[in-house]
Enzyme design. Structure first.
Site, PDB file in Angstrom:
ATOM      1  N   ASP A 152      42.129  55.896 -14.228  1.00  0.00           N
ATOM      2  CA  ASP A 152      42.356  56.218 -15.642  1.00  0.00           C
ATOM      3  C   ASP A 152      41.106  55.920 -16.464  1.00  0.00           C
ATOM      4  OD1 ASP A 152      44.885  57.195 -15.414  1.00  0.00           O
ATOM      5  OD2 ASP A 152      45.885  55.305 -15.915  1.00  0.00           O
ATOM      6  N   THR A 188      58.782  53.354  -0.955  1.00  0.00           N
ATOM      7  CA  THR A 188      58.410  52.716   0.316  1.00  0.00           C
ATOM      8  C   THR A 188      57.126  51.907   0.182  1.00  0.00           C
ATOM      9  OG1 THR A 188      57.032  54.560   1.003  1.00  0.00           O
ATOM     10  CG2 THR A 188      59.375  54.693   1.592  1.00  0.00           C
TER      11      THR A 188
END
Ligand code: URA
Length: 209
Positions: free
Chosen positions: A203, A108
């Protein structure tokens, strides 16, 4: 641009260039994000009110100014926002910290909330939402809505990097909310990464690539 402040300073520009470099290690990246956050905190707190107090110097009595008590909550959006917290608490040590955990549903593309912990007195506090990257704007729009539902009346948003697409999304949804960033990059790519950007901030902060 309406309600958007690009915090323009040579130290910020210099540190941001090093932050972008692919060879910058996680340790250096964390340090740079912290330093950039502290530098930006100066601008974000520029309008904090002052009050008069009477003091005594070694020479005489005098009336001088100190910060009027202003209650602040820093709200990092997990997980990359965590990297900005210490830079802000270095400048605003009495601030409380609220946490919002969101991920983006790949189908979505909407923000899904998995964690929320805010101070009980948040309605009385000035909220500073921190997240290094303003990409699509989905996460920050969701977070602003949560804070407004908690009756927070005074909200600011601080990013290190933004892009025109994210700025348009947030300023369309919430034109009254001030946005601060260190730079506005060129565009978002098809994977919703900012270009030229710095890659995945989470990250790079946590070494999880
Ligand atoms: N989030 C990131 O960490 N990097 C981007 O470029 C966009 C969103």
């Amino acid at each position: 641009m309406q309600n958007v402040t690009v915090v323009d300073h040579p130290l910020i520009t210099h540190k941001l260039t090093h932050l972008r470099k692919i060879e910058t290690s996680s340790r250096e990246f964390r340090e740079l994000v912290k330093e950039l956050s502290s530098l930006m905190a100066w601008e974000v707190t520029k309008n904090f009110p002052l009050k008069d107090i009477d003091i005594e110097t070694p020479i005489c009595q005098t009336t001088q100014k100190v910060l009027a008590e202003k209650d602040v909550v820093i709200v990092p959006i997990l997980r990359a926002g965590l990297g900005m917290v210490e830079g802000f608490t270095n400048i605003i040590p009495k601030a409380k910290i609220g946490h919002i955990g969101l991920y983006r549903d790949p189908e979505t593309l909407q923000a899904v909330e998995y964690y929320k912990k805010l101070p009980s007195d948040i309605a009385e506090r000035e909220a500073i939402i921190v997240d290094p990257m303003l990409a699509t704007g989905v996460s920050v729009i969701h977070t602003i809505r949560l804070l407004k539902e908690a009756n927070c009346k005074n909200i600011k948003v601080v990013h290190i990097l933004a892009c025109p697409e994210g700025i348009k999304a947030v300023t369309t949804a919430y034109p009254e909310i001030p946005i601060f960033c260190a730079a506005i990059d060129d565009h978002l790519n098809e994977h919703s990464y900012i270009v030229p950007g710095l890659g995945d901030a989470g990250d790079r902060l946590f070494g999880t690539k």
